[in-house]
Design a protein around this motif. Structure first.
Motif, PDB file in Angstrom:
ATOM      1  N   LEU A   1       1.980  -6.115   3.786  1.00  0.00           N
ATOM      2  CA  LEU A   1       1.428  -7.223   4.552  1.00  0.00           C
ATOM      3  C   LEU A   1       1.929  -8.505   3.914  1.00  0.00           C
ATOM      4  CD1 LEU A   1      -0.494  -7.944   6.941  1.00  0.00           C
ATOM      5  CD2 LEU A   1      -2.270  -8.287   5.192  1.00  0.00           C
ATOM      6  N   GLN A   2       2.854  -9.170   4.570  1.00  0.00           N
ATOM      7  CA  GLN A   2       3.349 -10.458   4.120  1.00  0.00           C
ATOM      8  C   GLN A   2       2.425 -11.537   4.662  1.00  0.00           C
ATOM      9  OE1 GLN A   2       6.016 -11.271   2.062  1.00  0.00           O
ATOM     10  NE2 GLN A   2       5.193 -13.352   2.206  1.00  0.00           N
ATOM     11  N   MET A   3       1.855 -12.313   3.769  1.00  0.00           N
ATOM     12  CA  MET A   3       0.884 -13.328   4.160  1.00  0.00           C
ATOM     13  C   MET A   3       1.426 -14.697   3.780  1.00  0.00           C
ATOM     14  SD  MET A   3      -2.647 -11.428   2.998  1.00  0.00           S
ATOM     15  CE  MET A   3      -2.308 -11.626   1.265  1.00  0.00           C
TER      16      MET A   3
ATOM     17  N   CYS B   1       0.873  -1.181   0.000  1.00  0.00           N
ATOM     18  CA  CYS B   1       0.000   0.000   0.000  1.00  0.00           C
ATOM     19  C   CYS B   1       0.904   1.223   0.000  1.00  0.00           C
ATOM     20  CB  CYS B   1      -0.902  -0.012   1.220  1.00  0.00           C
ATOM     21  SG  CYS B   1      -1.837   1.514   1.487  1.00  0.00           S
ATOM     22  N   VAL B   2       0.754   2.036  -1.024  1.00  0.00           N
ATOM     23  CA  VAL B   2       1.551   3.254  -1.140  1.00  0.00           C
ATOM     24  C   VAL B   2       0.665   4.462  -0.886  1.00  0.00           C
ATOM     25  CG1 VAL B   2       2.993   4.662  -2.648  1.00  0.00           C
ATOM     26  CG2 VAL B   2       3.136   2.174  -2.759  1.00  0.00           C
ATOM     27  N   ALA B   3       1.163   5.356  -0.063  1.00  0.00           N
ATOM     28  CA  ALA B   3       0.407   6.549   0.301  1.00  0.00           C
ATOM     29  C   ALA B   3       0.960   7.779  -0.401  1.00  0.00           C
ATOM     30  CB  ALA B   3       0.467   6.757   1.807  1.00  0.00           C
ATOM     31  N   SER B   4       0.063   8.682  -0.746  1.00  0.00           N
ATOM     32  CA  SER B   4       0.453   9.960  -1.321  1.00  0.00           C
ATOM     33  C   SER B   4      -0.484  11.042  -0.809  1.00  0.00           C
ATOM     34  CB  SER B   4       0.410   9.916  -2.853  1.00  0.00           C
ATOM     35  OG  SER B   4      -0.900   9.641  -3.302  1.00  0.00           O
TER      36      SER B   4
ATOM     37  N   ALA C   1      -5.569   4.375   6.728  1.00  0.00           N
ATOM     38  CA  ALA C   1      -4.633   5.283   7.377  1.00  0.00           C
ATOM     39  C   ALA C   1      -5.368   6.257   8.277  1.00  0.00           C
ATOM     40  CB  ALA C   1      -3.834   6.059   6.328  1.00  0.00           C
ATOM     41  N   VAL C   2      -4.696   6.664   9.317  1.00  0.00           N
ATOM     42  CA  VAL C   2      -5.247   7.705  10.186  1.00  0.00           C
ATOM     43  C   VAL C   2      -4.096   8.501  10.779  1.00  0.00           C
ATOM     44  CG1 VAL C   2      -5.356   6.185  12.214  1.00  0.00           C
ATOM     45  CG2 VAL C   2      -6.815   8.214  12.091  1.00  0.00           C
ATOM     46  N   LEU C   3      -4.327   9.809  10.858  1.00  0.00           N
ATOM     47  CA  LEU C   3      -3.349  10.700  11.465  1.00  0.00           C
ATOM     48  C   LEU C   3      -3.792  10.920  12.905  1.00  0.00           C
ATOM     49  CD1 LEU C   3      -0.862  12.473  10.897  1.00  0.00           C
ATOM     50  CD2 LEU C   3      -2.429  14.317  10.305  1.00  0.00           C
ATOM     51  N   ARG C   4      -3.284  10.084  13.789  1.00  0.00           N
ATOM     52  CA  ARG C   4      -3.707  10.183  15.178  1.00  0.00           C
ATOM     53  C   ARG C   4      -2.625   9.602  16.071  1.00  0.00           C
ATOM     54  NH1 ARG C   4      -9.572   7.963  16.441  1.00  0.00           N
ATOM     55  NH2 ARG C   4      -8.534   6.071  17.126  1.00  0.00           N
TER      56      ARG C   4
ATOM     57  N   TRP D   1      -4.488  -2.841   7.869  1.00  0.00           N
ATOM     58  CA  TRP D   1      -5.049  -3.681   6.819  1.00  0.00           C
ATOM     59  C   TRP D   1      -6.349  -4.288   7.352  1.00  0.00           C
ATOM     60  CZ3 TRP D   1      -3.576  -4.001   1.848  1.00  0.00           C
ATOM     61  CH2 TRP D   1      -2.281  -3.599   1.496  1.00  0.00           C
ATOM     62  N   PHE D   2      -7.352  -4.236   6.520  1.00  0.00           N
ATOM     63  CA  PHE D   2      -8.640  -4.849   6.806  1.00  0.00           C
ATOM     64  C   PHE D   2      -9.005  -5.746   5.625  1.00  0.00           C
ATOM     65  CE2 PHE D   2     -10.393  -2.546  10.524  1.00  0.00           C
ATOM     66  CZ  PHE D   2      -9.376  -1.626  10.696  1.00  0.00           C
ATOM     67  N   ARG D   3      -9.979  -6.588   5.831  1.00  0.00           N
ATOM     68  CA  ARG D   3     -10.457  -7.424   4.734  1.00  0.00           C
ATOM     69  C   ARG D   3     -11.955  -7.594   4.827  1.00  0.00           C
ATOM     70  NH1 ARG D   3      -7.644 -13.183   6.550  1.00  0.00           N
ATOM     71  NH2 ARG D   3      -8.963 -13.578   8.397  1.00  0.00           N
ATOM     72  N   GLN D   4     -12.555  -7.869   3.677  1.00  0.00           N
ATOM     73  CA  GLN D   4     -14.001  -8.064   3.619  1.00  0.00           C
ATOM     74  C   GLN D   4     -14.315  -9.169   2.634  1.00  0.00           C
ATOM     75  OE1 GLN D   4     -16.220  -4.486   2.785  1.00  0.00           O
ATOM     76  NE2 GLN D   4     -18.089  -5.369   3.624  1.00  0.00           N
ATOM     77  N   ALA D   5     -14.910 -10.225   3.144  1.00  0.00           N
ATOM     78  CA  ALA D   5     -15.370 -11.332   2.313  1.00  0.00           C
ATOM     79  C   ALA D   5     -16.807 -11.063   1.888  1.00  0.00           C
ATOM     80  CB  ALA D   5     -15.273 -12.637   3.087  1.00  0.00           C
ATOM     81  N   PRO D   6     -17.270 -11.703   0.813  1.00  0.00           N
ATOM     82  CA  PRO D   6     -18.644 -11.486   0.355  1.00  0.00           C
ATOM     83  C   PRO D   6     -19.657 -11.741   1.462  1.00  0.00           C
ATOM     84  CG  PRO D   6     -17.407 -12.681  -1.294  1.00  0.00           C
ATOM     85  CD  PRO D   6     -16.524 -12.592  -0.089  1.00  0.00           C
ATOM     86  N   ASP D   7     -20.586 -10.842   1.603  1.00  0.00           N
ATOM     87  CA  ASP D   7     -21.679 -10.940   2.584  1.00  0.00           C
ATOM     88  C   ASP D   7     -21.194 -10.911   4.026  1.00  0.00           C
ATOM     89  OD1 ASP D   7     -23.182 -13.322   0.359  1.00  0.00           O
ATOM     90  OD2 ASP D   7     -23.557 -11.164   0.497  1.00  0.00           O
ATOM     91  N   LYS D   8     -19.988 -10.402   4.237  1.00  0.00           N
ATOM     92  CA  LYS D   8     -19.477 -10.259   5.604  1.00  0.00           C
ATOM     93  C   LYS D   8     -19.042  -8.820   5.845  1.00  0.00           C
ATOM     94  CE  LYS D   8     -18.003 -15.000   6.465  1.00  0.00           C
ATOM     95  NZ  LYS D   8     -16.903 -15.867   6.952  1.00  0.00           N
ATOM     96  N   GLU D   9     -18.944  -8.467   7.105  1.00  0.00           N
ATOM     97  CA  GLU D   9     -18.491  -7.135   7.457  1.00  0.00           C
ATOM     98  C   GLU D   9     -16.970  -7.023   7.285  1.00  0.00           C
ATOM     99  OE1 GLU D   9     -21.884  -5.884  10.764  1.00  0.00           O
ATOM    100  OE2 GLU D   9     -19.777  -6.022  11.324  1.00  0.00           O
ATOM    101  N   ARG D  10     -16.531  -5.808   7.062  1.00  0.00           N
ATOM    102  CA  ARG D  10     -15.099  -5.567   6.979  1.00  0.00           C
ATOM    103  C   ARG D  10     -14.485  -5.821   8.352  1.00  0.00           C
ATOM    104  NH1 ARG D  10     -13.124  -0.419   3.565  1.00  0.00           N
ATOM    105  NH2 ARG D  10     -14.657  -1.468   2.221  1.00  0.00           N
ATOM    106  N   GLU D  11     -13.369  -6.560   8.361  1.00  0.00           N
ATOM    107  CA  GLU D  11     -12.753  -6.917   9.625  1.00  0.00           C
ATOM    108  C   GLU D  11     -11.279  -6.531   9.665  1.00  0.00           C
ATOM    109  OE1 GLU D  11     -12.771 -11.134  10.340  1.00  0.00           O
ATOM    110  OE2 GLU D  11     -11.551 -11.583   8.578  1.00  0.00           O
ATOM    111  N   PHE D  12     -10.823  -6.270  10.866  1.00  0.00           N
ATOM    112  CA  PHE D  12      -9.434  -5.915  11.106  1.00  0.00           C
ATOM    113  C   PHE D  12      -8.514  -7.098  10.838  1.00  0.00           C
ATOM    114  CE2 PHE D  12      -5.779  -4.164  13.062  1.00  0.00           C
ATOM    115  CZ  PHE D  12      -5.268  -5.109  13.960  1.00  0.00           C
TER     116      PHE D  12
END
Length: 128
Positions: free
Chosen positions: A84-86, A22-25, A101-104, A40-51
């Motif tokens: 993210l190495q998987m 993931c490259v940020a600009s 991303a978040v600036l916090r 990094w989050f992921r979302q499978a079909p018919d599921k909520e986005r998860e951490f």
């Protein structure tokens, strides 16, 4: 408003590996990429986005239990990149993967509403 672009997804057999990038600009004025916490989050079909994983501005990392020991998150501040190495991928890892991303300065950074900026996603498919 920081822009995030993911890459590296694809089709892999169970037990295989992939590396997402993931490259940020467009980081905020007066700030650098190093001041952003990334996730990094992921979302499978018919599921909520998860951490999946986070690496904070201070370098602290955290993972969801299902990927701990198999996935590794890292950041290269000079390249404004998070990866993210998987390894040892499983069919249940199949999902669209999103960079965030978040600036916090504080927080656990494990919830979707902890983040203010999102990429478009990259598909990961693991066949059995």
């Amino acid at each position: 408003q920081v822009q995030l672009v993911e890459s590296g997804g694809g089709l892999v057999q169970a037990g295989g590996s992939l590396r997402l990038s993931c490259v940020a600009s467009g980081v905020a004025s007066g700030r650098t990429f190093s001041t952003y916490s990334m996730g990094w989050f992921r979302q499978a079909p018919d599921k909520e986005r998860e951490f999946v994983a986070t690496v904070t501005w201070s370098g602290r990392t955290d993972y969801t239990d299902s990927v701990r020991g198999r996935f590794t998150i890292s950041r290269d501040n000079d390249k404004s990149m998070v990866q993210l190495q998987m390894n040892n991928l499983k069919p249940e890892d199949t999902a669209e993967y999103y960079c965030a991303a978040v600036l916090r300065s504080s927080g656990r950074f494990t919830q979707t509403n902890d983040y203010t900026n999102w990429g478009q996603g990259t598909q990961v498919t693991v066949s059995s």
